[in-house]
Design an enzyme around this catalytic site. Structure first.
Site, short mmCIF file in Angstrom:
data_model
loop_
_atom_site.label_atom_id
_atom_site.label_comp_id
_atom_site.label_asym_id
_atom_site.label_seq_id
_atom_site.Cartn_x
_atom_site.Cartn_y
_atom_site.Cartn_z
N ASP A 1 0.89 -1.17 0.00
CA ASP A 1 0.00 0.00 0.00
C ASP A 1 0.92 1.22 0.00
O ASP A 1 1.74 1.38 0.93
CB ASP A 1 -0.87 -0.06 1.27
CG ASP A 1 -1.45 1.29 1.67
OD1 ASP A 1 -1.52 2.20 0.81
OD2 ASP A 1 -1.84 1.44 2.85
N GLU B 1 -3.53 4.27 -2.46
CA GLU B 1 -3.95 3.88 -1.10
C GLU B 1 -5.45 4.10 -0.90
O GLU B 1 -6.16 3.23 -0.39
CB GLU B 1 -3.16 4.68 -0.05
CG GLU B 1 -3.68 4.44 1.35
CD GLU B 1 -2.75 4.88 2.47
OE1 GLU B 1 -2.40 6.07 2.53
OE2 GLU B 1 -2.36 4.03 3.28
N GLU B 2 -5.91 5.26 -1.30
CA GLU B 2 -7.32 5.57 -1.07
C GLU B 2 -8.23 4.60 -1.83
O GLU B 2 -9.27 4.16 -1.33
CB GLU B 2 -7.64 7.01 -1.48
CG GLU B 2 -7.03 8.08 -0.54
CD GLU B 2 -5.65 8.55 -0.97
OE1 GLU B 2 -5.10 7.97 -1.93
OE2 GLU B 2 -5.12 9.50 -0.35
N1 AR6 Z 1 -1.17 -1.02 -8.88
C1 AR6 Z 1 0.08 -0.71 -9.30
N2 AR6 Z 1 0.54 0.54 -9.42
C2 AR6 Z 1 -0.31 1.55 -9.12
C3 AR6 Z 1 -1.64 1.32 -8.70
C4 AR6 Z 1 -2.07 -0.04 -8.58
N3 AR6 Z 1 -3.29 -0.36 -8.18
N4 AR6 Z 1 -2.23 2.49 -8.50
C5 AR6 Z 1 -1.31 3.43 -8.80
N5 AR6 Z 1 -0.15 2.88 -9.19
P1 AR6 Z 1 0.47 7.03 -5.46
P2 AR6 Z 1 2.68 7.81 -3.67
C6 AR6 Z 1 1.11 3.56 -9.58
O1 AR6 Z 1 0.52 8.40 -6.02
O2 AR6 Z 1 3.40 8.65 -4.66
C7 AR6 Z 1 -1.92 8.83 -1.16
O3 AR6 Z 1 -2.69 9.97 -0.88
C8 AR6 Z 1 0.89 4.80 -10.42
O4 AR6 Z 1 1.97 4.84 -11.37
O5 AR6 Z 1 -0.78 6.54 -4.86
O6 AR6 Z 1 3.48 6.94 -2.75
C9 AR6 Z 1 -1.32 8.25 0.10
O7 AR6 Z 1 -2.23 8.31 1.18
C10 AR6 Z 1 1.04 5.91 -9.40
O8 AR6 Z 1 1.46 7.12 -9.99
O9 AR6 Z 1 1.62 6.82 -4.33
C11 AR6 Z 1 -0.14 9.15 0.30
O10 AR6 Z 1 -0.52 10.35 0.93
C12 AR6 Z 1 2.10 5.35 -8.49
O11 AR6 Z 1 1.78 3.96 -8.41
C13 AR6 Z 1 0.31 9.42 -1.10
O12 AR6 Z 1 -0.82 9.23 -1.95
C14 AR6 Z 1 2.16 5.97 -7.13
O13 AR6 Z 1 0.88 5.95 -6.54
C15 AR6 Z 1 1.37 8.45 -1.54
O14 AR6 Z 1 1.81 8.81 -2.81
#
Ligand code: AR6
Length: 511
Positions: free
Chosen positions: A290, A308-309
């Site tokens: 996650d 995550e959401e």
């Molecule tokens: N499976 C694989 N890859 C994924 C998926 C999925 N289901 N969904 C998205 N991606 P992000 P962060 C890829 O932005 O940067 C939240 O608010 C996709 O390329 O969710 O770690 C949390 O609560 C996406 O751009 O993660 C934190 O506050 C990339 O994964 C914050 O976002 C990153 O997804 C974390 O941000």
């Protein structure tokens, strides 16, 4: 797809690891809110029973436990217990539902009365009154809502044990039935958890999320309505047929003496599978990552709608972690074990939409938990992306990933693969190539295969696969990769990290 085939990596772990029988666990860090049972055979038709010991006083009203709305210590400004009133208000709402006269304004008034203040509930109102068909509205207002009232009204018998908060620095876990989770989430739906709402939050909860759904109801972007559709769909499902499994929320803090000295490590690189075809939640038999916020769940009850959401919305049992978990420190992560998926979805972020019902047929382990382990690990948010190459930031991300990838038990049963992807590279502005190398190092040191789900990014899997083969063929170790990161940081970053790696053979890295 690239690298070692998924079947070769995952087939070893298609069956869940066999846990020590629940009744043999004698560790005060493991809390069971159900009667532990002896494991005999897989899945006899077992109903988890609340562990109610009538001889002990379970009403703990302190800052180490969830303050339950049924507590006799939860009192009004006039010194009167609040729970009997809540029961009365919810019973009268339930009567209206059962008599098929309940209106949205009755639901709103009930929540407001329970909380002694006004609520903005524009999103929920729009969903129920404008977007739902007549049939869906009536089903929700007359049937689902009535049963949700029951879930709250029986809270003090279903969830009567103290629930320890999973606080910073602890290695605690809580195992509860899906029914208990449903009851707790119904309370969150009616915003009943004391002192947690942002407007009136007590200082003791400053490092916690607000588990009450209030902010999700407020006016906001359309994806909030889609998230609400998923969550109300969950309530419809569990009130139609209560699932009889179990979930565990487990906090893990890596002790200091286990922090790796990255430059000294001689461990070889782990197996790697790369895919653009699957999302993390579709990879079975692996630890699914996650991409978390240090406040678990991130913006799930607000406007947030990224990885995550979305995960918490399609698997709402995960929301119970918002009630239990204090924010994560750098050497901490949180495991969400056994949570079921109820919805499928389309789109992402602004285009996210509830699609349809999802029937989760994942097998269960010997505690009756779905064989689904998710780990919440929070990356650093880089306001200025060039900061991420500093070794202080690299060390932090390595420690977080290693903490999260460390197996929860001893033996190969617990070394199942890690399913991850662009961790920290969306909302948090990370560099995909750097995070890929960091996660490869952490998985290798944890002795677990890595499955990298690149979310449609074909260029990334091609370049990652070529760089991986290049490193593997030269027998690169985890320590060698750390040297690449040190040298890359010292150089002005003109090339991408992968390009840079090709310019130095492993044998001349440490010269
Ligand atoms: N499976 C694989 N890859 C994924 C998926 C999925 N289901 N969904 C998205 N991606 P992000 P962060 C890829 O932005 O940067 C939240 O608010 C996709 O390329 O969710 O770690 C949390 O609560 C996406 O751009 O993660 C934190 O506050 C990339 O994964 C914050 O976002 C990153 O997804 C974390 O941000």
């Amino acid at each position: 797809q690239k690298g070692i085939p998924l079947d070769t990596i995952a087939s070893k772990w298609m069956q869940p690891p066999i846990m020590k029988s629940m009744d043999e666990i004698n560790d005060k860090n493991f809390t069971f809110t159900i009667k532990p049972w002896k494991y005999d055979s897989p899945r006899p038709n077992r109903e988890p029973k609340p562990d109610n010991d009538e001889n002990t006083d379970n009403d703990l009203w302190d800052d180490d436990h969830v303050r339950m709305p049924w507590s006799r210590f939860y009192i009004s400004s006039k010194g009167k217990p609040i729970w009997p009133n809540i029961c009365q208000w919810l019973s009268s709402l339930k009567d209206k539902c059962d008599n098929q006269v309940a209106k949205f304004k009755d639901l709103k008034a009930t929540i407001e009365t329970c909380n002694v203040r006004d609520f903005d509930m524009k999103c929920l109102e729009e969903l129920i009154m404008k977007i739902y068909s007549n049939e869906d509205r009536n089903y929700f207002m007359y049937i689902t809502l009535s049963k949700m009232c029951d879930l709250v009204l029986t809270l003090n018998s279903i969830c009567s044990q103290p629930l320890p908060l999973l606080r910073i620095g602890t290695n605690r876990s809580i195992t509860m039935s899906q029914q208990q989770v449903a009851s707790l989430l119904a309370c969150a739906f009616f915003c009943l958890f004391p002192y947690r709402s942002y407007q009136i939050r007590k200082k003791e909860y400053e490092n916690y999320q607000d588990p009450n759904f209030e902010t999700l109801y407020q006016k906001g972007p359309p994806q909030k309505i889609e998230k609400l559709k998923c969550i109300l769909h969950y309530f419809r499902r569990v009130t139609q047929k209560m699932p009889n499994g179990v979930v565990t929320i487990q906090r893990f803090a890596l002790p200091k003496h286990r922090f790796p000295q990255w430059s000294d490590l001689t461990t070889g690189l782990c197996d790697l599978h790369l895919t653009t075809g699957k999302r993390i939640e579709d990879i079975n038999g692996a630890l699914q990552v996650d991409f978390a916020n240090k406040y678990i769940g991130g913006g799930v009850l607000g406007g947030g709608c990224v990885q995550e959401e979305i995960r918490f919305t399609i698997c709402p049992e995960m929301l119970v972690s918002l009630l239990l978990c204090e924010k994560m420190e750098i050497n901490e992560c949180i495991f969400l074990i056994g949570c079921e998926r109820y919805s499928s979805y389309r789109g992402y972020a602004k285009s996210f939409q509830f699609d349809e019902d999802y029937e989760d047929n994942t097998p269960r382990d010997n505690w009756d938990r779905r064989w689904c382990h998710v780990v919440a690990m929070d990356a650093i948010y880089f306001r200025n992306p060039s900061d991420q190459y500093q070794m202080k930031a690299v060390d932090r991300e390595l420690l977080k990933a290693y903490t999260s990838f460390s197996p929860l038990g001893k033996g190969s049963d617990y070394e199942f693969a890690i399913a991850t992807g662009n961790w920290g590279c969306g909302a948090f502005n990370g560099d995909k190539q750097l995070k890929a190398i960091i996660q490869l190092m952490a998985a290798s040191e944890a002795r677990r295969p890595l499955i990298y789900a690149a979310y449609g990014d074909k260029n990334l899997i091609t370049s990652f696969s070529v760089v991986y083969d290049y490193l593997k063929n030269q027998g690169a170790t985890v320590g060698d990769l750390y040297y690449y990161l040190i040298r890359y940081y010292r150089k002005p970053h003109r090339d991408s990290l992968f390009e840079y790696i090709f310019t130095i053979p492993v044998s001349s890295l440490r010269c």
